[in-house]
Design an enzyme around this catalytic site. Structure first.
Site, PDB file in Angstrom:
ATOM      1  N   TYR A   1      -9.111  15.616  -7.077  1.00  0.00           N
ATOM      2  CA  TYR A   1      -8.225  14.853  -7.971  1.00  0.00           C
ATOM      3  C   TYR A   1      -7.246  15.787  -8.699  1.00  0.00           C
ATOM      4  O   TYR A   1      -6.037  15.568  -8.701  1.00  0.00           O
ATOM      5  CB  TYR A   1      -9.095  14.089  -8.969  1.00  0.00           C
ATOM      6  CG  TYR A   1      -8.327  13.283  -9.985  1.00  0.00           C
ATOM      7  CD1 TYR A   1      -7.714  12.091  -9.631  1.00  0.00           C
ATOM      8  CD2 TYR A   1      -8.223  13.703 -11.313  1.00  0.00           C
ATOM      9  CE1 TYR A   1      -7.019  11.345 -10.561  1.00  0.00           C
ATOM     10  CE2 TYR A   1      -7.528  12.963 -12.254  1.00  0.00           C
ATOM     11  CZ  TYR A   1      -6.931  11.774 -11.872  1.00  0.00           C
ATOM     12  OH  TYR A   1      -6.231  11.037 -12.801  1.00  0.00           O
TER      13      TYR A   1
ATOM     14  N   THR B   1     -10.409   2.507 -18.183  1.00  0.00           N
ATOM     15  CA  THR B   1      -9.968   1.645 -17.062  1.00  0.00           C
ATOM     16  C   THR B   1     -11.122   1.590 -16.060  1.00  0.00           C
ATOM     17  O   THR B   1     -12.079   2.358 -16.185  1.00  0.00           O
ATOM     18  CB  THR B   1      -8.742   2.260 -16.340  1.00  0.00           C
ATOM     19  OG1 THR B   1      -9.167   3.440 -15.650  1.00  0.00           O
ATOM     20  CG2 THR B   1      -7.598   2.611 -17.278  1.00  0.00           C
TER      21      THR B   1
ATOM     22  N   LYS C   1      -3.052  16.165  -8.890  1.00  0.00           N
ATOM     23  CA  LYS C   1      -2.298  15.972 -10.135  1.00  0.00           C
ATOM     24  C   LYS C   1      -1.485  17.222 -10.486  1.00  0.00           C
ATOM     25  O   LYS C   1      -0.385  17.125 -11.019  1.00  0.00           O
ATOM     26  CB  LYS C   1      -3.247  15.573 -11.268  1.00  0.00           C
ATOM     27  CG  LYS C   1      -3.914  14.205 -11.046  1.00  0.00           C
ATOM     28  CD  LYS C   1      -2.892  13.083 -10.887  1.00  0.00           C
ATOM     29  CE  LYS C   1      -3.502  11.704 -10.759  1.00  0.00           C
ATOM     30  NZ  LYS C   1      -2.519  10.632 -10.694  1.00  0.00           N
TER      31      LYS C   1
ATOM     32  N   ASN D   1       2.540   5.140 -10.361  1.00  0.00           N
ATOM     33  CA  ASN D   1       1.269   5.235 -11.093  1.00  0.00           C
ATOM     34  C   ASN D   1       0.052   5.068 -10.189  1.00  0.00           C
ATOM     35  O   ASN D   1      -1.054   5.467 -10.555  1.00  0.00           O
ATOM     36  CB  ASN D   1       1.304   4.146 -12.180  1.00  0.00           C
ATOM     37  CG  ASN D   1      -0.046   3.825 -12.753  1.00  0.00           C
ATOM     38  OD1 ASN D   1      -0.593   4.592 -13.538  1.00  0.00           O
ATOM     39  ND2 ASN D   1      -0.616   2.685 -12.367  1.00  0.00           N
TER      40      ASN D   1
ATOM     41  N   ASP E   1       0.870  -1.178   0.000  1.00  0.00           N
ATOM     42  CA  ASP E   1       0.000   0.000   0.000  1.00  0.00           C
ATOM     43  C   ASP E   1       0.912   1.235   0.000  1.00  0.00           C
ATOM     44  O   ASP E   1       1.716   1.414   0.927  1.00  0.00           O
ATOM     45  CB  ASP E   1      -0.871  -0.046   1.277  1.00  0.00           C
ATOM     46  CG  ASP E   1      -1.876   1.093   1.340  1.00  0.00           C
ATOM     47  OD1 ASP E   1      -1.626   2.161   0.741  1.00  0.00           O
ATOM     48  OD2 ASP E   1      -2.899   0.910   2.013  1.00  0.00           O
TER      49      ASP E   1
HETATM   50  N1  LIG Z   1      -7.814   6.349 -16.637  1.00  0.00           N
HETATM   51  C1  LIG Z   1      -7.609   7.632 -16.953  1.00  0.00           C
HETATM   52  O1  LIG Z   1      -8.342   8.205 -17.787  1.00  0.00           O
HETATM   53  C2  LIG Z   1      -6.461   8.395 -16.344  1.00  0.00           C
HETATM   54  C3  LIG Z   1      -6.168   9.654 -16.871  1.00  0.00           C
HETATM   55  C4  LIG Z   1      -5.125  10.374 -16.313  1.00  0.00           C
HETATM   56  C5  LIG Z   1      -4.367   9.862 -15.282  1.00  0.00           C
HETATM   57  N2  LIG Z   1      -4.679   8.616 -14.791  1.00  0.00           N
HETATM   58  C6  LIG Z   1      -3.871   8.124 -13.690  1.00  0.00           C
HETATM   59  O2  LIG Z   1      -3.343   6.859 -14.033  1.00  0.00           O
HETATM   60  C7  LIG Z   1      -3.122   6.103 -12.833  1.00  0.00           C
HETATM   61  C8  LIG Z   1      -3.763   4.731 -12.986  1.00  0.00           C
HETATM   62  O3  LIG Z   1      -5.154   4.921 -13.114  1.00  0.00           O
HETATM   63  P1  LIG Z   1      -6.116   3.866 -13.838  1.00  0.00           P
HETATM   64  O4  LIG Z   1      -7.027   4.652 -14.681  1.00  0.00           O
HETATM   65  O5  LIG Z   1      -5.331   2.758 -14.419  1.00  0.00           O
HETATM   66  O6  LIG Z   1      -6.991   3.409 -12.577  1.00  0.00           O
HETATM   67  P2  LIG Z   1      -7.273   1.975 -11.935  1.00  0.00           P
HETATM   68  O7  LIG Z   1      -7.557   0.976 -12.991  1.00  0.00           O
HETATM   69  O8  LIG Z   1      -8.308   2.244 -10.901  1.00  0.00           O
HETATM   70  O9  LIG Z   1      -5.892   1.615 -11.259  1.00  0.00           O
HETATM   71  C9  LIG Z   1      -5.440   2.260 -10.106  1.00  0.00           C
HETATM   72  C10 LIG Z   1      -4.339   1.422  -9.514  1.00  0.00           C
HETATM   73  O10 LIG Z   1      -3.831   2.089  -8.354  1.00  0.00           O
HETATM   74  C11 LIG Z   1      -3.763   1.120  -7.299  1.00  0.00           C
HETATM   75  N3  LIG Z   1      -3.868   1.773  -5.998  1.00  0.00           N
HETATM   76  C12 LIG Z   1      -4.849   2.577  -5.536  1.00  0.00           C
HETATM   77  N4  LIG Z   1      -4.595   2.927  -4.279  1.00  0.00           N
HETATM   78  C13 LIG Z   1      -3.431   2.333  -3.936  1.00  0.00           C
HETATM   79  C14 LIG Z   1      -2.644   2.311  -2.759  1.00  0.00           C
HETATM   80  N5  LIG Z   1      -2.997   2.976  -1.657  1.00  0.00           N
HETATM   81  N6  LIG Z   1      -1.499   1.591  -2.759  1.00  0.00           N
HETATM   82  C15 LIG Z   1      -1.132   0.884  -3.852  1.00  0.00           C
HETATM   83  N7  LIG Z   1      -1.812   0.880  -4.995  1.00  0.00           N
HETATM   84  C16 LIG Z   1      -2.959   1.589  -5.028  1.00  0.00           C
HETATM   85  C17 LIG Z   1      -4.923   0.169  -7.572  1.00  0.00           C
HETATM   86  O11 LIG Z   1      -4.673  -1.109  -7.006  1.00  0.00           O
HETATM   87  P3  LIG Z   1      -5.233  -1.679  -5.637  1.00  0.00           P
HETATM   88  O12 LIG Z   1      -6.647  -1.201  -5.494  1.00  0.00           O
HETATM   89  O13 LIG Z   1      -5.081  -3.162  -5.815  1.00  0.00           O
HETATM   90  O14 LIG Z   1      -4.332  -1.141  -4.589  1.00  0.00           O
HETATM   91  C18 LIG Z   1      -4.823   0.058  -9.087  1.00  0.00           C
HETATM   92  O15 LIG Z   1      -3.868  -0.905  -9.458  1.00  0.00           O
HETATM   93  C19 LIG Z   1      -3.714   6.925 -11.687  1.00  0.00           C
HETATM   94  O16 LIG Z   1      -2.691   7.655 -11.051  1.00  0.00           O
HETATM   95  C20 LIG Z   1      -4.660   7.877 -12.405  1.00  0.00           C
HETATM   96  O17 LIG Z   1      -4.874   9.063 -11.691  1.00  0.00           O
HETATM   97  C21 LIG Z   1      -5.703   7.868 -15.290  1.00  0.00           C
END
Ligand SMILES: NC(=O)c1ccc[n+]([C@@H]2O[C@H](COP(=O)([O-])OP(=O)(O)OC[C@H]3O[C@@H](n4cnc5c(N)ncnc54)[C@H](OP(=O)(O)O)[C@@H]3O)[C@@H](O)[C@H]2O)c1
Length: 254
Positions: free
Chosen positions: A153, A188, A157, A88, A61
């Protein structure tokens, strides 16, 4: 692959149990990297590691500062020196006004910002001592400027951009490189909850390819899709009053 070492380069990816992190783990493993994958969900990480030889699960975590220091030590010891770290892990909690839920802000700051700092705390001295390494911080195009529902959020960022850019200047003399990653909309589990239109949305696999390409080119700023990112950066050059009226009007639900 960027490393000239005999052993395959080692990359540590947080938030690897789903979405962009899982796709990036697979993409980099396919390119020959040894991947240490971190998230809290041990079962999802286990499945990922079982499905790809080069991926190794290191559950953790990121909000646990001491836990991150121990984890990094274990990865370094078991897989070899971490060449690239992709920070990430993140959560997207939309705000819903006029109700003001301070807990949304607390949780967003703790994971997106505090979690990143907890990873940087052991990584920066480790890489600086070796005078080698790249740290990639996943921010978002939401960090360029305010957006509706993004008060918590987007604040995290934007802070990550400032943190990463400042850090890049400070650690350059120690041979450590920083890359900022700013994705637009990526399909996602985090975005599956959105009910509004998401322009230029791409798949997690596409995002992973773009990130991997940017890392291999040593880019300081990896942002995609290009047109969306360019458009957002362009409107962010407008006077702030014009920007908020324009974005607020374009996304208004009334
Ligand atoms: N999807 C988009 O459109 C988008 C756009 C811009 C930026 N992002 C950024 O990209 C990154 C990944 O997002 P995603 O869209 O792939 O979301 P996601 O599918 O919800 O993945 C988020 C990941 O973060 C992990 N996580 C959350 N809290 C955590 C913690 N306390 N410790 C360790 N791991 C943790 C989750 O795993 P567990 O729950 O298993 O811990 C999961 O693997 C994020 O930083 C997000 O802000 C996403």
């Amino acid at each position: 692959m960027t490393s000239e070492a005999t052993n395959p380069p080692c990359v540590w990816i947080t938030g690897a149990s789903s979405g962009i992190g899982a796709a990036l783990s697979r993409e980099l493993a396919a390119r020959g990297y040894v991947v240490a994958a971190t998230a809290r969900n041990e079962s999802a990480l286990g499945k990922l590691a079982e499905s790809v030889t080069n991926i190794h699960a290191f559950a953790g975590d990121t909000t646990d500062r001491a836990g991150m220091a121990t984890l990094i030590e274990a990865i370094d010891c078991e897989l070899g020196p971490i060449d690239i770290a992709v920070l990430n892990a993140g959560i997207y909690l939309p705000t819903n006004f006029p109700e003001f839920d301070a807990a949304i802000f607390d949780r967003s700051f703790a994971v997106n910002l505090g979690g990143t700092v907890n990873c940087l705390a052991p990584l920066v001295p480790l890489m600086s001592a070796r005078r080698a390494g790249r740290i990639a911080i996943v921010s978002s195009v939401a960090g360029y400027g305010g957006l509706p529902t993004s008060a918590a959020y987007g604040a995290t960022k934007a802070a990550l951009f400032n943190l990463g850019e400042s850090l890049a200047m400070d650690v350059a003399e120690y041979g450590v490189k920083i890359s900022m990653i700013a994705p637009g909309f990526v399909k996602t589990p985090a975005t599956d909850v959105n009910t509004f239109p998401m322009p230029f949305i791409i798949s997690a696999e596409d995002a992973a390819r773009r990130i991997a390409n940017g890392l291999e080119k040593g880019q300081a700023h990896i942002s995609f899709p290009k047109r969306f990112s360019f458009l957002l950066r362009l409107i962010n050059l407008l006077p702030r009053g014009v920007y908020t009226r324009l974005v607020g009007g374009a996304t208004s639900r009334n």
